[in-house]
Design an enzyme around this catalytic site. Sequence first.
Site, short mmCIF file in Angstrom:
data_model
loop_
_atom_site.label_atom_id
_atom_site.label_comp_id
_atom_site.label_asym_id
_atom_site.label_seq_id
_atom_site.Cartn_x
_atom_site.Cartn_y
_atom_site.Cartn_z
N ASN A 1 9.11 9.41 -9.05
CA ASN A 1 7.72 9.84 -8.84
C ASN A 1 7.17 10.26 -10.20
O ASN A 1 7.92 10.63 -11.10
CB ASN A 1 7.68 11.02 -7.85
CG ASN A 1 6.33 11.21 -7.19
OD1 ASN A 1 5.30 11.27 -7.87
ND2 ASN A 1 6.32 11.31 -5.87
N ARG B 1 -10.73 -1.37 2.83
CA ARG B 1 -9.34 -1.31 2.33
C ARG B 1 -8.60 -2.62 2.58
O ARG B 1 -7.79 -3.05 1.76
CB ARG B 1 -8.62 -0.14 3.00
CG ARG B 1 -9.16 1.20 2.48
CD ARG B 1 -8.54 2.36 3.20
NE ARG B 1 -7.10 2.32 3.16
CZ ARG B 1 -6.31 2.97 4.03
NH1 ARG B 1 -6.86 3.69 5.00
NH2 ARG B 1 -5.02 2.90 3.92
N GLN C 1 6.20 3.82 4.21
CA GLN C 1 5.04 4.43 4.86
C GLN C 1 3.79 3.60 4.57
O GLN C 1 2.73 3.85 5.11
CB GLN C 1 4.82 5.85 4.30
CG GLN C 1 5.97 6.80 4.56
CD GLN C 1 5.82 8.08 3.75
OE1 GLN C 1 5.10 9.00 4.13
NE2 GLN C 1 6.49 8.15 2.62
N ASN C 2 3.94 2.61 3.69
CA ASN C 2 2.78 1.84 3.28
C ASN C 2 2.40 0.80 4.34
O ASN C 2 3.26 0.28 5.05
CB ASN C 2 3.04 1.16 1.93
CG ASN C 2 3.28 2.19 0.84
OD1 ASN C 2 2.94 3.36 1.01
ND2 ASN C 2 3.89 1.78 -0.26
N HIS D 1 4.27 3.32 9.39
CA HIS D 1 2.88 3.64 9.72
C HIS D 1 2.04 2.41 10.03
O HIS D 1 0.82 2.43 9.90
CB HIS D 1 2.25 4.46 8.57
CG HIS D 1 2.88 5.81 8.41
ND1 HIS D 1 2.79 6.56 7.25
CD2 HIS D 1 3.62 6.57 9.28
CE1 HIS D 1 3.45 7.71 7.41
NE2 HIS D 1 3.97 7.73 8.63
C1 BJW Z 1 3.58 7.59 -8.02
C2 BJW Z 1 2.83 6.69 -8.77
C3 BJW Z 1 3.55 5.69 -9.45
C4 BJW Z 1 1.45 8.04 -7.81
N1 BJW Z 1 4.87 5.65 -9.37
N2 BJW Z 1 4.90 7.54 -7.95
C5 BJW Z 1 6.64 18.35 11.25
C6 BJW Z 1 6.13 19.39 10.50
C7 BJW Z 1 4.75 19.50 10.29
C8 BJW Z 1 3.86 18.57 10.84
C9 BJW Z 1 4.38 17.54 11.57
C10 BJW Z 1 5.74 17.44 11.77
N3 BJW Z 1 5.96 16.32 12.51
C11 BJW Z 1 4.78 15.71 12.77
C12 BJW Z 1 3.79 16.45 12.22
C13 BJW Z 1 2.33 16.11 12.29
C14 BJW Z 1 1.90 15.07 11.30
C15 BJW Z 1 2.18 15.60 9.89
O1 BJW Z 1 3.13 15.25 9.22
N4 BJW Z 1 1.30 16.44 9.36
C16 BJW Z 1 1.47 16.99 8.02
C17 BJW Z 1 0.31 16.53 7.14
C18 BJW Z 1 1.59 18.47 8.11
N5 BJW Z 1 2.56 13.80 11.54
C19 BJW Z 1 2.10 12.94 12.44
O2 BJW Z 1 1.12 13.20 13.14
C20 BJW Z 1 2.84 11.63 12.63
N6 BJW Z 1 3.05 11.40 14.02
C21 BJW Z 1 3.94 12.12 14.72
O3 BJW Z 1 4.69 12.92 14.22
O4 BJW Z 1 3.91 11.84 16.07
C22 BJW Z 1 4.67 12.64 16.98
C23 BJW Z 1 4.44 12.05 18.35
C24 BJW Z 1 5.53 11.68 19.10
C25 BJW Z 1 5.32 11.14 20.40
C26 BJW Z 1 4.02 10.98 20.88
C27 BJW Z 1 2.95 11.33 20.12
C28 BJW Z 1 3.15 11.88 18.83
C29 BJW Z 1 1.99 10.45 12.17
C30 BJW Z 1 1.69 10.44 10.72
C31 BJW Z 1 0.75 9.27 10.38
C32 BJW Z 1 0.34 9.27 8.91
N7 BJW Z 1 -0.71 8.31 8.74
C33 BJW Z 1 -1.23 8.05 7.40
C34 BJW Z 1 -2.41 7.05 7.52
C35 BJW Z 1 -1.91 5.64 7.79
C36 BJW Z 1 -3.04 4.69 8.01
C37 BJW Z 1 -3.85 4.42 6.78
O5 BJW Z 1 -3.35 3.86 5.80
O6 BJW Z 1 -5.03 4.75 6.82
O7 BJW Z 1 -0.18 7.51 6.57
S1 BJW Z 1 -1.75 9.51 6.51
C38 BJW Z 1 -1.21 8.94 4.93
O8 BJW Z 1 -0.14 9.82 4.44
C39 BJW Z 1 -0.54 7.57 5.17
C40 BJW Z 1 0.67 7.66 4.29
O9 BJW Z 1 1.66 6.72 4.70
C41 BJW Z 1 1.09 9.10 4.45
C42 BJW Z 1 2.00 9.61 3.37
O10 BJW Z 1 1.37 9.62 2.13
P1 BJW Z 1 2.18 9.18 0.82
O11 BJW Z 1 2.62 7.78 0.97
O12 BJW Z 1 3.23 10.17 0.52
O13 BJW Z 1 1.02 9.19 -0.28
P2 BJW Z 1 0.40 10.41 -1.15
O14 BJW Z 1 -0.91 9.96 -1.67
O15 BJW Z 1 0.44 11.67 -0.41
O16 BJW Z 1 1.43 10.56 -2.36
C43 BJW Z 1 1.53 9.58 -3.38
C44 BJW Z 1 2.69 9.99 -4.28
O17 BJW Z 1 2.89 8.95 -5.24
C45 BJW Z 1 2.44 11.28 -5.07
O18 BJW Z 1 3.59 12.11 -4.97
C46 BJW Z 1 2.25 10.79 -6.53
O19 BJW Z 1 2.72 11.72 -7.49
C47 BJW Z 1 3.08 9.53 -6.54
N8 BJW Z 1 2.67 8.47 -7.48
N9 BJW Z 1 1.49 7.04 -8.70
C48 BJW Z 1 5.51 6.60 -8.64
N10 BJW Z 1 2.89 4.77 -10.24
#
Ligand code: BJW
Length: 254
Positions: A219, A70, A101-102, A119
């Site tokens: 979106n 990547r 988030q990117n 992130h």
């Molecule tokens: C277009 C398009 C175009 C396409 N134009 N649009 C509360 C409730 C429930 C769970 C939790 C909560 N709080 C925390 C949690 C746990 C967890 C979580 O959220 N889990 C859920 C899945 C349920 N969160 C965490 O663990 C976070 N940490 C945390 O809360 O820590 C607490 C803590 C405190 C103190 C000590 C210890 C802990 C951390 C989250 C980390 C996320 N990491 C990733 C990987 C990053 C590294 C890597 O790149 O490999 O981040 S996961 C991945 O998802 C990445 C992204 O930033 C993130 C979000 O994804 P995103 O950006 O939304 O992408 P997609 O693919 O999902 O969506 C793309 C969108 O684009 C779509 O809607 C398309 O339609 C659209 N689209 N083309 C416009 N041209």
Amino acid sequence: MPSFSDTLVERLAAASSVAVLTGAGMSAESGIATFRDPGGLWDRFKPEELANVRAFLDNPTLVQAWYAHRQEIIRSTEPHAGHRALAKLERLVPRFRLITQNVDGLHQQAGNEAVTELHGNILRAYCVDCKAPAEESHLTPDRESDEPEPVRCAACGGLVRPDVVWFGEALPPGAVEKAEAAAAHCEVLLSVGTSAVVYPAAGIPVLAKAQGAYVAEINIEPSAIAGELDETVIGKAGEVLPELVEAVRNVGSH
Ligand code: BJW
Ligand code: ZN
């Protein structure tokens, strides 16, 4: 015909404080696959299964190779017209914060300065033991041998990992506070290209709305939080954002 409302243009043109939250869809038109769309980066794996410390410790070579791949893609990509429009918007608005988030650095490359990376950044790497930054952020495991060896720290021999935030890990110090303060105080928030399923990021547009901001998402389809926002603009970031920023400039309050 623009797909956004006159209200959005007017609110943006009048606003002295604007926040923007971006997700993987923002980078899609630069050629970086999203996480959850079909054909996305994680099609074969659920992100919750791979983007965590346990997956890394179980198979560091696999995870490093995945990130090295990547990094290579991201190093060869460039910002698109939507990124450039957000850089223009930052120059038009007195108080502006871009929350992303990117992990690809494309907003900074396009010229945005007030950027909060929630992130981390994939182009940096560090040692899990002594925390030293890894030289050249290199994550390519040695695939010459039959048993590929993971990349290790030159100083202490610890495993080297990308400087990104995995599930269950805390976000960078101060990042959530900065993002939430911007959301709580802005007059308009744009949420661009995020599925809004990962927290705490997904809570930011909702927080802005609760604090009185006009909140619109851009979106190709409604996100998980669309029903809680003021407006969903259906379209690609690279097409909608340049049109929107141009419309705001034409109103001319800024
Ligand atoms: C277009 C398009 C175009 C396409 N134009 N649009 C509360 C409730 C429930 C769970 C939790 C909560 N709080 C925390 C949690 C746990 C967890 C979580 O959220 N889990 C859920 C899945 C349920 N969160 C965490 O663990 C976070 N940490 C945390 O809360 O820590 C607490 C803590 C405190 C103190 C000590 C210890 C802990 C951390 C989250 C980390 C996320 N990491 C990733 C990987 C990053 C590294 C890597 O790149 O490999 O981040 S996961 C991945 O998802 C990445 C992204 O930033 C993130 C979000 O994804 P995103 O950006 O939304 O992408 P997609 O693919 O999902 O969506 C793309 C969108 O684009 C779509 O809607 C398309 O339609 C659209 N689209 N083309 C416009 N041209
Ligand atoms: Zn080390």
